[in-house]
Design a protein around this motif. Sequence first.
Motif, PDB file in Angstrom:
ATOM      1  N   TYR A 132       0.847  -1.086   0.106  1.00 36.32           N
ATOM      2  CA  TYR A 132      -0.014  -0.039  -0.033  1.00 36.32           C
ATOM      3  C   TYR A 132       0.938   1.467   0.108  1.00 36.32           C
ATOM      4  N   THR A 133       1.075   1.803  -1.275  1.00 34.07           N
ATOM      5  CA  THR A 133       2.300   2.752  -1.306  1.00 34.07           C
ATOM      6  C   THR A 133       1.632   3.842  -2.333  1.00 34.07           C
ATOM      7  N   GLN A 134       1.944   5.086  -2.380  1.00 32.43           N
ATOM      8  CA  GLN A 134       1.663   5.922  -3.318  1.00 32.43           C
ATOM      9  C   GLN A 134       2.137   5.510  -4.600  1.00 32.43           C
ATOM     10  N   THR A 162       6.921  -8.988  -5.095  1.00 27.81           N
ATOM     11  CA  THR A 162       8.630  -9.376  -4.491  1.00 27.81           C
ATOM     12  C   THR A 162       8.701  -9.499  -3.256  1.00 27.81           C
ATOM     13  N   LYS A 163      10.127 -10.005  -2.795  1.00 32.24           N
ATOM     14  CA  LYS A 163      10.260 -10.313  -1.425  1.00 32.24           C
ATOM     15  C   LYS A 163       9.577 -11.286  -0.700  1.00 32.24           C
ATOM     16  N   ASN A 164       8.882 -12.371  -1.556  1.00 29.51           N
ATOM     17  CA  ASN A 164       8.148 -13.180  -0.908  1.00 29.51           C
ATOM     18  C   ASN A 164       8.506 -13.816   0.459  1.00 29.51           C
ATOM     19  N   ASP A 165       9.832 -13.701   0.420  1.00 32.24           N
ATOM     20  CA  ASP A 165      10.509 -14.980   1.504  1.00 32.24           C
ATOM     21  C   ASP A 165      10.461 -14.035   2.670  1.00 32.24           C
ATOM     22  N   LYS A 166      10.109 -12.523   2.507  1.00 30.78           N
ATOM     23  CA  LYS A 166       9.987 -11.743   3.891  1.00 30.78           C
ATOM     24  C   LYS A 166       8.838 -11.392   4.280  1.00 30.78           C
ATOM     25  N   ALA A 167       7.731 -12.175   3.684  1.00 30.79           N
ATOM     26  CA  ALA A 167       6.259 -11.888   3.923  1.00 30.79           C
ATOM     27  C   ALA A 167       5.721 -13.021   4.760  1.00 30.79           C
ATOM     28  N   ASP A 168       4.767 -12.965   5.592  1.00 30.74           N
ATOM     29  CA  ASP A 168       4.062 -14.108   6.238  1.00 30.74           C
ATOM     30  C   ASP A 168       2.557 -14.408   5.420  1.00 30.74           C
ATOM     31  N   ASP A 169       2.102 -15.224   6.081  1.00 33.38           N
ATOM     32  CA  ASP A 169       0.744 -15.736   5.263  1.00 33.38           C
ATOM     33  C   ASP A 169      -0.203 -14.445   5.318  1.00 33.38           C
ATOM     34  N   ASP A 170      -0.391 -13.812   6.256  1.00 32.44           N
ATOM     35  CA  ASP A 170      -1.511 -12.583   6.312  1.00 32.44           C
ATOM     36  C   ASP A 170      -1.130 -11.643   5.210  1.00 32.44           C
ATOM     37  N   ASP A 171       0.255 -11.575   5.109  1.00 34.77           N
ATOM     38  CA  ASP A 171       0.655 -10.583   3.905  1.00 34.77           C
ATOM     39  C   ASP A 171       0.230 -11.172   2.534  1.00 34.77           C
ATOM     40  N   ARG A 172       0.590 -12.463   2.255  1.00 34.47           N
ATOM     41  CA  ARG A 172      -0.054 -13.042   1.222  1.00 34.47           C
ATOM     42  C   ARG A 172      -1.396 -13.138   0.935  1.00 34.47           C
ATOM     43  N   GLU A 173      -2.104 -13.397   2.030  1.00 31.10           N
ATOM     44  CA  GLU A 173      -3.556 -13.141   1.810  1.00 31.10           C
ATOM     45  C   GLU A 173      -4.166 -11.734   1.471  1.00 31.10           C
ATOM     46  N   CYS A 174      -3.400 -10.626   2.008  1.00 32.70           N
ATOM     47  CA  CYS A 174      -3.998  -9.404   1.879  1.00 32.70           C
ATOM     48  C   CYS A 174      -3.411  -9.187   0.320  1.00 32.70           C
ATOM     49  N   PHE A 175      -2.309  -9.397   0.123  1.00 34.71           N
ATOM     50  CA  PHE A 175      -1.976  -9.331  -1.547  1.00 34.71           C
ATOM     51  C   PHE A 175      -2.937  -9.938  -2.439  1.00 34.71           C
ATOM     52  N   GLU A 177      -5.998 -10.730  -2.044  1.00 38.76           N
ATOM     53  CA  GLU A 177      -7.600 -10.702  -1.838  1.00 38.76           C
ATOM     54  C   GLU A 177      -7.847  -9.028  -1.964  1.00 38.76           C
ATOM     55  N   GLN A 178      -6.635  -8.198  -1.795  1.00 35.04           N
ATOM     56  CA  GLN A 178      -6.892  -6.702  -1.757  1.00 35.04           C
ATOM     57  C   GLN A 178      -5.811  -5.911  -2.890  1.00 35.04           C
ATOM     58  N   VAL A 179      -4.625  -6.331  -2.836  1.00 31.35           N
ATOM     59  CA  VAL A 179      -3.857  -5.717  -3.744  1.00 31.35           C
ATOM     60  C   VAL A 179      -3.984  -6.057  -5.168  1.00 31.35           C
ATOM     61  N   VAL A 180      -4.258  -7.245  -5.738  1.00 30.35           N
ATOM     62  CA  VAL A 180      -4.498  -7.821  -6.983  1.00 30.35           C
ATOM     63  C   VAL A 180      -5.780  -7.174  -7.399  1.00 30.35           C
ATOM     64  N   PRO A 181      -6.946  -7.323  -6.804  1.00 28.93           N
ATOM     65  CA  PRO A 181      -7.917  -6.506  -7.464  1.00 28.93           C
ATOM     66  C   PRO A 181      -8.139  -4.884  -7.346  1.00 28.93           C
ATOM     67  N   GLU A 182      -7.207  -4.501  -6.675  1.00 23.50           N
ATOM     68  CA  GLU A 182      -7.019  -3.100  -6.587  1.00 23.50           C
ATOM     69  C   GLU A 182      -6.346  -2.576  -8.056  1.00 23.50           C
ATOM     70  N   LEU A 183      -5.202  -3.212  -8.212  1.00 19.07           N
ATOM     71  CA  LEU A 183      -4.446  -2.841  -9.577  1.00 19.07           C
ATOM     72  C   LEU A 183      -5.381  -3.196 -10.738  1.00 19.07           C
ATOM     73  N   PHE A 184      -6.078  -4.212 -10.625  1.00 20.00           N
ATOM     74  CA  PHE A 184      -7.028  -4.842 -11.912  1.00 20.00           C
ATOM     75  C   PHE A 184      -8.237  -4.352 -11.556  1.00 20.00           C
ATOM     76  N   ALA A 185      -8.694  -3.234 -11.092  1.00 20.78           N
ATOM     77  CA  ALA A 185      -9.923  -2.718 -10.597  1.00 20.78           C
ATOM     78  C   ALA A 185     -10.516  -2.323 -12.156  1.00 20.78           C
ATOM     79  N   SER A 186     -10.013  -1.857 -13.326  1.00 17.18           N
ATOM     80  CA  SER A 186     -10.458  -1.669 -14.451  1.00 17.18           C
ATOM     81  C   SER A 186     -10.535  -2.492 -15.310  1.00 17.18           C
ATOM     82  N   ALA A 187      -9.890  -3.804 -15.061  1.00 13.50           N
ATOM     83  CA  ALA A 187      -9.903  -5.122 -16.011  1.00 13.50           C
ATOM     84  C   ALA A 187     -11.124  -5.720 -15.945  1.00 13.50           C
TER      85      ALA A 187
END
Length: 231
Positions: A132-134, A162-175, A177-187
């Motif tokens: 979640y960044t600008q 990136t840097k999946n080895d530094k993420a935990d399961d909550d990070d991956r779930e958030c990625f 369920e939230q980050v993927v739909p956010e980028l592809f909102a117009s798709a």
Amino acid sequence: GEQSQLAFAMVVTRSAAALEAVDDKKVTPSSRPRRILVVGEVGDGKSTLINALRDPEKSDKAEAGKKARGVTKQISEFIGKPIDGNEIVLLDTPGIGDLDVPLQKLFVLFEERLADAEVDGVLVTTPVSNAYTQGAQVVKFLVEKGFVGGSEKWDNIVLVGTKNDKADDDDRECFREQVVPELFASAPNKTGAYALVEKSDYSDLLGCISRLPGASIEYERPSDEVIQAEL
């Protein structure tokens, strides 16, 4: 004099060659290298990713590092290792948020480098644990407003966690369920291709690149009005 006439003739010849290249879009993807553009925020792991995919015998190492001013200042080209028999050319870009490369300059760099050039895929990088960044919003704008090709253009976009080895399961779930739909909102269906990568494992991403469509997309710089209104 003669020199200026010669220079003019060379420009005309180059322009004619460029127009011929634009017209020649009947080329099958396998007959020319597939061009993959890598975009993301400063320190997102773009250059590290490039180094994992490049052919060390044909391209020097991309300088990677975490600096506020970024490391990559221009759009740099690297020859990648072939994927599914296709030659690959990787285009590394200055990180969004680089203090030396303001947004307007970044858009101009894209225009200069990608004018009349087909792009087969755009890899959008963001760390799995800090998405979640600008910069993520700017990248989303770049894809939505800069690349032309209607709704089908989203098939050429891959979100790379990136840097999946530094993420935990909550990070991956958030990625997912939230980050993927956010980028592809117009798709269509508000989703698209994504891959989780780490320094020792790029298999997800290689699969996504091998599944990129045969049709390419083109970049057109958004107008200053659109840039100011949206960013």
